[in-house]
Motif scaffolding. Sequence first.
Motif, PDB file in Angstrom:
ATOM      1  N   VAL A 104      66.997  82.792 -54.525  1.00 17.50           N
ATOM      2  CA  VAL A 104      65.647  83.014 -55.055  1.00 17.50           C
ATOM      3  C   VAL A 104      64.615  83.003 -53.932  1.00 17.50           C
ATOM      4  CG1 VAL A 104      66.260  82.125 -57.324  1.00 17.50           C
ATOM      5  CG2 VAL A 104      65.320  80.569 -55.613  1.00 17.50           C
ATOM      6  N   ARG A 105      64.837  82.216 -52.871  1.00 14.71           N
ATOM      7  CA  ARG A 105      63.910  82.247 -51.744  1.00 14.71           C
ATOM      8  C   ARG A 105      63.896  83.626 -51.101  1.00 14.71           C
ATOM      9  NH1 ARG A 105      66.435  77.005 -50.068  1.00 14.71           N
ATOM     10  NH2 ARG A 105      65.133  75.345 -50.934  1.00 14.71           N
ATOM     11  N   ASP A 127      75.956  75.139 -58.393  1.00 14.45           N
ATOM     12  CA  ASP A 127      75.489  76.415 -57.863  1.00 14.45           C
ATOM     13  C   ASP A 127      74.102  76.336 -57.250  1.00 14.45           C
ATOM     14  OD1 ASP A 127      77.795  77.555 -58.981  1.00 14.45           O
ATOM     15  OD2 ASP A 127      76.771  77.939 -60.879  1.00 14.45           O
ATOM     16  N   ILE A 128      73.428  75.209 -57.372  1.00 13.49           N
ATOM     17  CA  ILE A 128      71.997  75.184 -57.144  1.00 13.49           C
ATOM     18  C   ILE A 128      71.624  75.508 -55.699  1.00 13.49           C
ATOM     19  CG2 ILE A 128      71.957  72.695 -56.766  1.00 13.49           C
ATOM     20  CD1 ILE A 128      69.272  74.952 -58.459  1.00 13.49           C
ATOM     21  N   GLU A 129      72.414  75.047 -54.724  1.00 12.72           N
ATOM     22  CA  GLU A 129      72.057  75.311 -53.327  1.00 12.72           C
ATOM     23  C   GLU A 129      72.097  76.802 -53.032  1.00 12.72           C
ATOM     24  OE1 GLU A 129      70.786  73.123 -51.506  1.00 12.72           O
ATOM     25  OE2 GLU A 129      71.251  71.375 -52.748  1.00 12.72           O
ATOM     26  N   LEU A 155      64.592  74.375 -59.230  1.00 12.15           N
ATOM     27  CA  LEU A 155      64.129  75.768 -59.236  1.00 12.15           C
ATOM     28  C   LEU A 155      62.635  75.841 -59.515  1.00 12.15           C
ATOM     29  CD1 LEU A 155      67.032  77.521 -61.196  1.00 12.15           C
ATOM     30  CD2 LEU A 155      66.438  77.880 -58.800  1.00 12.15           C
ATOM     31  N   ARG A 156      62.157  75.041 -60.447  1.00 10.40           N
ATOM     32  CA  ARG A 156      60.719  75.061 -60.763  1.00 10.40           C
ATOM     33  C   ARG A 156      59.893  74.610 -59.570  1.00 10.40           C
ATOM     34  NH1 ARG A 156      62.831  72.857 -65.751  1.00 10.40           N
ATOM     35  NH2 ARG A 156      62.668  74.417 -67.422  1.00 10.40           N
ATOM     36  N   ARG A 157      60.375  73.607 -58.824  1.00  9.68           N
ATOM     37  CA  ARG A 157      59.643  73.149 -57.644  1.00  9.68           C
ATOM     38  C   ARG A 157      59.597  74.221 -56.560  1.00  9.68           C
ATOM     39  NH1 ARG A 157      62.393  68.089 -58.561  1.00  9.68           N
ATOM     40  NH2 ARG A 157      63.858  68.559 -56.876  1.00  9.68           N
ATOM     41  N   GLN A 158      60.541  75.156 -56.635  1.00 14.71           N
ATOM     42  CA  GLN A 158      60.551  76.273 -55.698  1.00 14.71           C
ATOM     43  C   GLN A 158      59.580  77.379 -56.132  1.00 14.71           C
ATOM     44  OE1 GLN A 158      62.142  76.418 -52.785  1.00 14.71           O
ATOM     45  NE2 GLN A 158      61.360  78.488 -52.380  1.00 14.71           N
ATOM     46  N   ARG A 165      59.474  89.094 -51.682  1.00 17.95           N
ATOM     47  CA  ARG A 165      58.822  90.310 -52.148  1.00 17.95           C
ATOM     48  C   ARG A 165      58.580  90.311 -53.650  1.00 17.95           C
ATOM     49  NH1 ARG A 165      62.011  93.807 -49.897  1.00 17.95           N
ATOM     50  NH2 ARG A 165      60.669  94.274 -48.120  1.00 17.95           N
ATOM     51  N   HIS A 166      59.402  89.609 -54.415  1.00 23.12           N
ATOM     52  CA  HIS A 166      59.386  89.756 -55.862  1.00 23.12           C
ATOM     53  C   HIS A 166      58.977  88.466 -56.564  1.00 23.12           C
ATOM     54  CE1 HIS A 166      61.427  93.487 -55.029  1.00 23.12           C
ATOM     55  NE2 HIS A 166      62.484  92.861 -54.527  1.00 23.12           N
ATOM     56  N   LEU A 167      58.628  88.618 -57.838  1.00 27.34           N
ATOM     57  CA  LEU A 167      58.391  87.482 -58.733  1.00 27.34           C
ATOM     58  C   LEU A 167      59.691  87.214 -59.476  1.00 27.34           C
ATOM     59  CD1 LEU A 167      56.255  85.533 -59.949  1.00 27.34           C
ATOM     60  CD2 LEU A 167      55.857  87.262 -61.715  1.00 27.34           C
TER      61      LEU A 167
END
Length: 433
Positions: free
Chosen positions: A348-349, A340-342, A401-404, A354-356
Amino acid sequence: MRPGPLLLPALLLWALCGLAVVLELLPLHAWQWSGLAIAALALLDGWRLLRLPSPEVERELPDALALDVERSIALSLASPSHPLRLQVFDLHPGHWWSEGLPQTHRINAGRQLTLYYRLRPGERGDAVFAGTQLRLYSPWRLWRQSRMLGTARQVRVYPDFAPLTRFALFSADQASHLVGAHLKRRRGEGTDFNQMREYRVGDSLRQIDWKATARTRKLISREYQDERNQQVVMLLDTGRRMMAREGGLAHFDQILNAALVVSYLALRQGDAVGLMASGGASRWVPPQRGAAAIDVLLRASYDLQPQPVAIDYLQAATELSLRQRRRCLVMLVTNVRDEDIEELLLAVRLLQKRHLVCVASLREVELQQALAQPVRDLTDAVHAGAVARYLQQRSDAHERLRRQGVMVIDVASKDLPAALVERYLAVKRDGLL
């Protein structure tokens, strides 16, 4: 109407009389007269059963029950004019655990009987009690008759809200400790002014109010608190991965309980909380604040159920971006897999514009337990290798995800409430919103 506990023995005795006649131990007319007597008694007893009035039945049942919480249910039966011998079945949802049914009792004329049984709801949502089934016995117990009494009653089964009522007795900080959150304490370093107080060792120079110090001729510090009036949205996965069960509850029941805990504490902190469900069943509750908001969240989510479909992360992010314009903390609770990561990164991008964003990924306890099992043969080795590879791929997905710039929580379901509360308070403490 069916034969009662004494009619079959009476017929068996009559058959033995017939055998005695065949063996010439009794005359024929004895068998005939005994048959007529049994028939007459059976007809009279059946007629008396049909004329028996049904008792009055009342069930003491609240409008709302809590999931997987055992509760005592009371049934009251009153016989106005005739004594009754009966067996009681309450028609609660059949897949729920129960103890204490059926019960057999005798009610004297003009008296009332109250009986109790234990019940534990096994599924959230709307449930129906179809009525009460009574099995009445005739006065001589030659017949029994089943009667359906009472009216159907619908109840709502909510998530277990007992922790929320317990938290109401404590401050937000104390309630955070109750769920196991480990907080890093600060003193007076928030963004909203709280109060003036005397200087304490450790206060920074920028906290000192020099005008107040000059007036009082002693050092006075400004004390601040974490900013209030912010917004949090709980984004819950209702897809197929939340159907897995652990500890007797589905993963979705556990994430819903955790979401309600962090929502309650956020409301206590003065923030507004909203909820969005996506994947299977969909739901949207705009962020709102105040003590009554937790009731709104409970009513909106109590009947949500996971469905055997895959969540579309990008669609959920797009919908949330359109609905929620003001910047907020989005806490996505799901089960991240490497396949699912892609799509999840794209989602999340979009949200990060706008959001955290915080992603909480449920860890399967069974996989950790499987990895800890001893390896005795080739099959065990292949199984352990497959589990280790899967966990590594899952860990790699979290690292991407953390690197993003996404906050990632990787915990078992039992640790989820504390982890969500801890991360929410860390965001408040660090002023990230």
